[in-house]
Write an enzyme that holds these catalytic residues in place. Structure first.
Site, PDB file in Angstrom:
ATOM      1  N   ASP A 148       0.853  -1.176   0.020  1.00  0.00           N
ATOM      2  CA  ASP A 148      -0.166  -0.084   0.011  1.00  0.00           C
ATOM      3  C   ASP A 148       0.838   0.938  -0.063  1.00  0.00           C
ATOM      4  OD1 ASP A 148      -2.364   1.344  -0.084  1.00  0.00           O
ATOM      5  OD2 ASP A 148      -2.964   1.083   2.071  1.00  0.00           O
ATOM      6  N   HIS A 176       2.790   3.459  -9.020  1.00  0.00           N
ATOM      7  CA  HIS A 176       2.852   1.883  -9.245  1.00  0.00           C
ATOM      8  C   HIS A 176       4.146   1.354 -10.016  1.00  0.00           C
ATOM      9  CE1 HIS A 176      -1.211   2.270  -7.958  1.00  0.00           C
ATOM     10  NE2 HIS A 176      -1.849   2.869  -8.743  1.00  0.00           N
ATOM     11  N   THR A 210     -10.642  -6.773  -5.671  1.00  0.00           N
ATOM     12  CA  THR A 210     -11.895  -6.973  -6.360  1.00  0.00           C
ATOM     13  C   THR A 210     -12.417  -5.201  -6.284  1.00  0.00           C
ATOM     14  OG1 THR A 210     -12.855  -7.775  -4.225  1.00  0.00           O
ATOM     15  CG2 THR A 210     -12.881  -9.091  -6.241  1.00  0.00           C
ATOM     16  N   LEU A 228      10.862 -20.905  -4.874  1.00  0.00           N
ATOM     17  CA  LEU A 228       9.905 -19.916  -4.008  1.00  0.00           C
ATOM     18  C   LEU A 228       8.580 -20.054  -4.809  1.00  0.00           C
ATOM     19  CD1 LEU A 228       9.184 -17.547  -2.162  1.00  0.00           C
ATOM     20  CD2 LEU A 228      10.197 -16.218  -4.018  1.00  0.00           C
ATOM     21  N   ARG A 240       1.762  -5.010   6.058  1.00  0.00           N
ATOM     22  CA  ARG A 240       0.859  -4.105   5.396  1.00  0.00           C
ATOM     23  C   ARG A 240       1.857  -2.859   5.410  1.00  0.00           C
ATOM     24  NH1 ARG A 240      -5.019  -2.510   4.049  1.00  0.00           N
ATOM     25  NH2 ARG A 240      -4.860  -0.976   2.792  1.00  0.00           N
ATOM     26  N   ARG A 283      -5.098  -2.331   8.518  1.00  0.00           N
ATOM     27  CA  ARG A 283      -6.536  -3.023   8.174  1.00  0.00           C
ATOM     28  C   ARG A 283      -6.121  -4.059   7.060  1.00  0.00           C
ATOM     29  NH1 ARG A 283      -7.625   2.381   6.386  1.00  0.00           N
ATOM     30  NH2 ARG A 283      -6.944   2.400   4.344  1.00  0.00           N
ATOM     31  N   GLU A 298       1.053 -13.705  12.064  1.00  0.00           N
ATOM     32  CA  GLU A 298       1.557 -12.474  12.923  1.00  0.00           C
ATOM     33  C   GLU A 298       1.443 -11.318  12.098  1.00  0.00           C
ATOM     34  OE1 GLU A 298       2.568 -12.430  16.153  1.00  0.00           O
ATOM     35  OE2 GLU A 298       2.128 -14.677  16.208  1.00  0.00           O
TER      36      GLU A 298
HETATM   37  C1  FPP Z   1      -1.739   0.226  -3.561  1.00  0.00           C
HETATM   38  O1  FPP Z   1      -1.306   1.538  -3.483  1.00  0.00           O
HETATM   39  C2  FPP Z   1      -1.131  -0.468  -4.610  1.00  0.00           C
HETATM   40  C3  FPP Z   1      -2.188  -1.038  -5.637  1.00  0.00           C
HETATM   41  C4  FPP Z   1      -3.451  -1.091  -5.628  1.00  0.00           C
HETATM   42  C5  FPP Z   1      -1.487  -1.837  -6.711  1.00  0.00           C
HETATM   43  C6  FPP Z   1      -0.239  -2.620  -6.597  1.00  0.00           C
HETATM   44  C7  FPP Z   1       0.611  -2.506  -7.581  1.00  0.00           C
HETATM   45  C8  FPP Z   1       1.918  -2.660  -7.680  1.00  0.00           C
HETATM   46  C9  FPP Z   1       2.769  -2.685  -6.655  1.00  0.00           C
HETATM   47  C10 FPP Z   1       2.434  -2.454  -9.034  1.00  0.00           C
HETATM   48  C11 FPP Z   1       2.925  -3.603  -9.723  1.00  0.00           C
HETATM   49  C12 FPP Z   1       2.482  -4.895  -9.319  1.00  0.00           C
HETATM   50  C13 FPP Z   1       2.856  -5.832 -10.156  1.00  0.00           C
HETATM   51  C14 FPP Z   1       2.661  -7.284  -9.409  1.00  0.00           C
HETATM   52  C15 FPP Z   1       3.672  -5.923 -11.429  1.00  0.00           C
HETATM   53  P1  FPP Z   1      -2.532   2.722  -3.639  1.00  0.00           P
HETATM   54  O2  FPP Z   1      -2.606   3.084  -5.192  1.00  0.00           O
HETATM   55  O3  FPP Z   1      -3.724   2.137  -3.015  1.00  0.00           O
HETATM   56  O4  FPP Z   1      -1.812   3.808  -2.691  1.00  0.00           O
HETATM   57  P2  FPP Z   1      -2.609   5.082  -1.824  1.00  0.00           P
HETATM   58  O5  FPP Z   1      -3.285   4.281  -0.613  1.00  0.00           O
HETATM   59  O6  FPP Z   1      -1.303   5.854  -1.374  1.00  0.00           O
HETATM   60  O7  FPP Z   1      -3.439   5.620  -2.810  1.00  0.00           O
END
Ligand code: FPP
Length: 246
Positions: free
Chosen positions: A21, A38, A67, A132, A189, A195, A208
């Site tokens: 996150d 991202h 989802t 892995l 997280r 959460r 954990e």
């Molecule tokens: C949460 O950050 C992240 C996501 C919803 C997407 C996770 C994606 C990646 C780590 C990129 C690439 C993944 C792969 C497997 C190639 P957020 O956008 O919710 O951040 P914020 O809470 O700060 O807005």
């Protein structure tokens, strides 16, 4: 001494799951569009997979797209899906060379055909790798997974394949996407939120939980090692008393 060297190799969590996150906030802090967060997040994924291999974790599960994430602006969803495809293309060789088996959980049919195809190909090509197990949760929601499992079990009861008396933990486990994975030992997280967000609700029963303020794009190998060390300093009692464990 580096954190890696301090890890007790006899007590490494077998299955680590991560809610990645903070990509959006990382980008916002720099005045960048969310997609840059991202993209940097994808780099952190690479670094984390390497660190998992180096520390002896055998199963790593990453929450890549929930989802609920389908409700984000279409532009962001499209870019995330493109990033998935380009990362799979770019990283396939490295994954394979390092004996990593790719798996995916979630409602995969909902993915755009290009992403579904690329993902299926890498899963197929890496299926015999043993070092892995890397599982990507994509279009994943835990409640949705449980509802699906309950429906399948009910159908089997109706058709006399399973009797109601025989329904137990293991029957439920066998009907989850994660049927081939061990229970989660450590759930991480990032970004300071505390959460679960509909992730692996059944599978984290005895995990954990570890929360860090680090935003996902900044997550480095040392952050994973730090989380493992923290895990190793906890006493997992599984409902027993401390004395019983001795
Ligand atoms: C949460 O950050 C992240 C996501 C919803 C997407 C996770 C994606 C990646 C780590 C990129 C690439 C993944 C792969 C497997 C190639 P957020 O956008 O919710 O951040 P914020 O809470 O700060 O807005």
């Amino acid at each position: 001494m580096s954190f890696l060297k301090q890890i007790d190799t006899d007590n490494v969590p077998k299955h680590v799951a991560i809610i990645m996150d903070g990509n959006g906030r990382w980008a916002k802090k720099r005045g960048l569009l969310r997609i840059f967060g991202h993209e940097r997040g994808a780099k952190a994924v690479r670094e984390t997979i390497e660190a998992a291999g180096e520390s002896g974790i055998s199963h790593l599960t990453l929450y890549a797209f929930s989802t609920e994430n389908w409700n984000r602006p279409k532009n962001e969803v499209d870019k995330l899906m493109n990033l998935l495809v380009s990362s799979l293309k770019k990283e396939f060789k490295t994954l394979h060379k390092n004996e990593i088996k790719l798996c995916a959980i979630g409602n995969l049919e909902e993915l755009p055909p290009k992403a579904y195809k690329e993902l299926s190909e890498v899963i197929e090509k890496t299926k015999n790798n043993k070092k892995l197990v890397l599982t990507l949760a994509l279009s994943y929601g835990s409640r949705n997974e449980i509802v699906k499992a309950v429906k399948e079990i009910a159908e089997k009861v109706k058709n006399n394949i399973i009797s109601v008396e025989n329904i137990d933990d293991s029957i439920i486990n066998e009907h989850l996407y994660t049927r081939n994975l061990p229970d989660v030992d450590l759930l991480i997280r990032t970004s300071g939120e505390q959460r679960i967000s509909n992730f692996l609700l059944w599978q984290i029963a005895y995990a954990e939980l570890y929360f860090t303020d680090v935003l996902w794009p900044d997550f480095k190998k040392e952050d994973l090692y730090r989380a493992i060390l923290n895990y190793q300093n906890r006493e997992r009692r599984f409902g027993k008393t401390s004395e019983q464990l001795k």
